[in-house]
Design a protein around this motif. Sequence first.
Motif, PDB file in Angstrom:
ATOM      1  N   SER A 295       0.814  -1.224   0.000  1.00 44.68           N
ATOM      2  CA  SER A 295       0.000   0.000   0.000  1.00 44.68           C
ATOM      3  C   SER A 295       0.839   1.261   0.000  1.00 44.68           C
ATOM      4  N   CYS A 296       2.127   1.118   0.282  1.00 46.87           N
ATOM      5  CA  CYS A 296       2.970   2.296   0.478  1.00 46.87           C
ATOM      6  C   CYS A 296       3.023   3.148  -0.781  1.00 46.87           C
ATOM      7  N   THR A 297       2.791   4.453  -0.615  1.00 48.77           N
ATOM      8  CA  THR A 297       2.805   5.367  -1.751  1.00 48.77           C
ATOM      9  C   THR A 297       4.202   5.929  -1.997  1.00 48.77           C
ATOM     10  N   GLU A 298       5.148   5.513  -1.166  1.00 48.51           N
ATOM     11  CA  GLU A 298       6.517   5.999  -1.265  1.00 48.51           C
ATOM     12  C   GLU A 298       6.605   7.518  -1.166  1.00 48.51           C
ATOM     13  N   CYS A 299       5.655   8.091  -0.418  1.00 48.03           N
ATOM     14  CA  CYS A 299       5.606   9.558  -0.339  1.00 48.03           C
ATOM     15  C   CYS A 299       6.707  10.116   0.561  1.00 48.03           C
ATOM     16  N   GLY A 300       7.176   9.305   1.512  1.00 48.81           N
ATOM     17  CA  GLY A 300       8.269   9.758   2.363  1.00 48.81           C
ATOM     18  C   GLY A 300       7.875  10.668   3.512  1.00 48.81           C
ATOM     19  N   ARG A 301       6.571  10.806   3.766  1.00 46.52           N
ATOM     20  CA  ARG A 301       6.154  11.615   4.915  1.00 46.52           C
ATOM     21  C   ARG A 301       6.705  11.024   6.207  1.00 46.52           C
ATOM     22  N   CYS A 302       6.728   9.694   6.279  1.00 48.53           N
ATOM     23  CA  CYS A 302       7.251   9.011   7.468  1.00 48.53           C
ATOM     24  C   CYS A 302       8.719   9.369   7.689  1.00 48.53           C
ATOM     25  N   THR A 303       9.489   9.254   6.614  1.00 46.34           N
ATOM     26  CA  THR A 303      10.924   9.495   6.721  1.00 46.34           C
ATOM     27  C   THR A 303      11.225  10.955   7.045  1.00 46.34           C
ATOM     28  N   GLN A 370       2.312   9.958  10.672  1.00 46.13           N
ATOM     29  CA  GLN A 370       2.310  10.702   9.414  1.00 46.13           C
ATOM     30  C   GLN A 370       1.651   9.941   8.279  1.00 46.13           C
ATOM     31  N   CYS A 371       1.747   8.636   8.291  1.00 42.33           N
ATOM     32  CA  CYS A 371       1.383   7.882   7.084  1.00 42.33           C
ATOM     33  C   CYS A 371      -0.069   8.089   6.666  1.00 42.33           C
ATOM     34  N   PRO A 372      -0.281   8.577   5.439  1.00 34.18           N
ATOM     35  CA  PRO A 372      -1.649   8.840   4.983  1.00 34.18           C
ATOM     36  C   PRO A 372      -2.436   7.564   4.675  1.00 34.18           C
TER      37      PRO A 372
HETATM   38  S1  SF4 Z   1       4.194   7.796   4.915  1.00 38.23           S
HETATM   39 FE1  SF4 Z   1       5.839   6.337   4.540  1.00 38.23          FE
HETATM   40  S2  SF4 Z   1       4.884   4.338   4.789  1.00 38.23           S
HETATM   41 FE2  SF4 Z   1       3.230   5.807   4.532  1.00 38.23          FE
HETATM   42  S3  SF4 Z   1       2.814   5.812   2.340  1.00 38.23           S
HETATM   43 FE3  SF4 Z   1       4.281   7.470   2.704  1.00 38.23          FE
HETATM   44  S4  SF4 Z   1       6.267   6.486   2.362  1.00 38.23           S
HETATM   45 FE4  SF4 Z   1       4.799   4.835   2.615  1.00 38.23          FE
END
Ligand code: SF4
Lengths: 429, 259
Positions: A295-303, A370-372
């Motif tokens: 499901s990960c969108t690779e958005c990087g909000r977590c990082t 953070q993860c959406p």
């Molecule tokens: S916040 Fe992190 S774990 Fe969640 S979708 Fe974005 S990259 Fe993936």
Amino acid sequence: MQYIPQVLFILVSGIAIYLFAGKVSEIRRNIFLGRDEDLNNHSSQRWKNVLLLAFGQKKMFKNPLVAILHFIIYGGFIIINIEVLEIVMDGLLGTHRLFEKPLGEVYIWLINAFEFLAAGVLIVCVIFLIRRNVLKLKRFTSKDLNGWPRSDANYILITEIILMSLFLVMNTCDSTQSFFFSSFLKPLFNNFSEHSLVLIEKTCWWLHIVGIFAFLNYLPYSKHLHIILAFPNAYYAKLEPQGKMHNMPEIQNEVLYAMQPELAPTGDAAQTHANKFGAKDVFDLSWKNLMDAYSCTECGRCTAACPANITGKLLSPRSIMMKTRDRLEEVGKNIDLNKAFKDDNKSLLRDYISEEELRACTTCNACVEQCPVSISPLDIITQLRRYLIMEESNAPQEWNAMFSNIENNFAPWKLAPDERDKWAIEMNN
Amino acid sequence: MKVNTMAELMAKGETPEVLFWVGCAGSFDVRAQKITKAFATILNKVNINYAILGKEEMCTGDPARRSGNEFLFQMMAYNNIQLLNGYGIKKIVTTCPHCFNTLKNEYPELGGHYEVIHHTTFLQQLIDEGKIKLKEAGSFKGKKISYHDSCYLGRSNNIYEAPRKVLEALDAELIEMKRCRSNGLCCGAGGAQMFKEDEKGNTRINIERTEEALGTGASVIAAACPFCNTMMTDGVKNKEKEKEVQVLDIAELIEQSLA
Ligand code: SF4
Ligand code: SF4
């Protein structure tokens, strides 16, 4: 002769759907390689999460501007798919704008609305392309995305731009009708003959629908799979407070039987199962962890929120998710090739995720917060940590000292348990 | 002033209203002991009928569990739950968010069911009920205070308001850091990091967070966790700002302002 387009359409859609279904069942199988975890309780609360987190995209609104832009793409994409229904019906029946007659005025109004959305989606996609590639946001320039993942994100945006343009040009060249937005494009086609306009319209129609089928089949290979999996992932999201870690009943019982041997089962029931503690590979994670990975969108909000990553440590929760997916895909291919999984002397731990990454986590839950799309990178990290400690007795020296202090002095420091209430005695005097 | 232990009260046939769970940091760490004493002073002052476990208290097992040592965690949990259930404990207040989280969220499925309150919530209730009376012109009136959210209070348990409400009662000027509440940045101690060196990186997490806190221009950094307190205190020392900026627990701020 007149049926050729219809036959062709049925053929194309048949192949597209067949391929998509095949990939979907492969992903389903991969997800269920994970260990069982029962998440079917509290369904009303779970549906509420689907509404809030998936449909409402609540977490995205931590940054309202981006949330609104993303919402335009998402809403536009879903609503325009109603128009795809007509396109598919036209394709099957060989008709042209099947819904126009029965809907009358409403039809014009609807298509105008779709055009408006299409233009909105197109503009936002351009903004997002610029944001990704020109503005140099840290979470998009990160090395997590090097190679394919970076192109993936761009391909999706470009495809959407192309699809929306085709839709608009198709409407512009349709001489049987005129719609609000595409009529502005008419001057572009002033010098075209009626015949070539029909040809352009037909071509756009075909490219548009074939584009949609192609997109559908691209989804399962892409970070864009979240447009489907975000929904079940929100449904199965953790309902307990974020700070609560999963219990390990096997160990709970082992400790209980050690302390109260009279409670220990005897005979057949006493057989200890050979399950390993914690997770070494994808098979040891739960199916929800594996669905998270897809499901990960690779958005990087977590990082971007991860204290370890911010201060330059190797750990990146996004890359924990991407690596879990990569390993799972590798295992899936292995199974496709060998009928059943054939040991490849590799594992998620070490071949993909290093000890150093795992050791850097402060369990702060920023990534989860953070993860959406309701992913918990932390849950994977703690399970891998459990394996390191309990199966390999692999801990930094300071942690081993901390363990033995807790065991012997009942506190993580080497201090006499008798001194625990020293402060109180001082106060009493 | 008398701090009673459960054993002492039991011997007298008394049961306290609430158990004060001190935690390892609060018991042994020299800096955190001051927080413990400040909170105990408040409890005595407002005549709360409370007790501590004293020498019988043990680590909840939080750092063991989070580093991956589930065996050790389960052992500590077993012992603590036996003890708490043996005393018939119903309500617990604690000054440590890690103990709070473990007692409240992780002990129930192991057989330990208690009403668990963090001291910031407890203090807020006492202020709301008018039991805690503060000086008219306390030493923090008008001072700039920035509150650092503890992960185990905030994101882990959604407690963002109680500590802020308590600070408001001081008539201080609250300044938020950019990363606050659910976006708050960790101090770097959680997940058993407190007990080991940082992994390789550009900077330490507590330095990153302290820089942000100092950037607000606050003269007091308020914390609600003994581990955050240590991390931020070290950060302030590292930046050689300990003359201008104090790191204080919410309980200490209240204790110093009691009427
Ligand atoms: S916040 Fe992190 S774990 Fe969640 S979708 Fe974005 S990259 Fe993936
Ligand atoms: S829980 Fe761990 S991985 Fe997640 S943000 Fe905090 S330190 Fe990073």
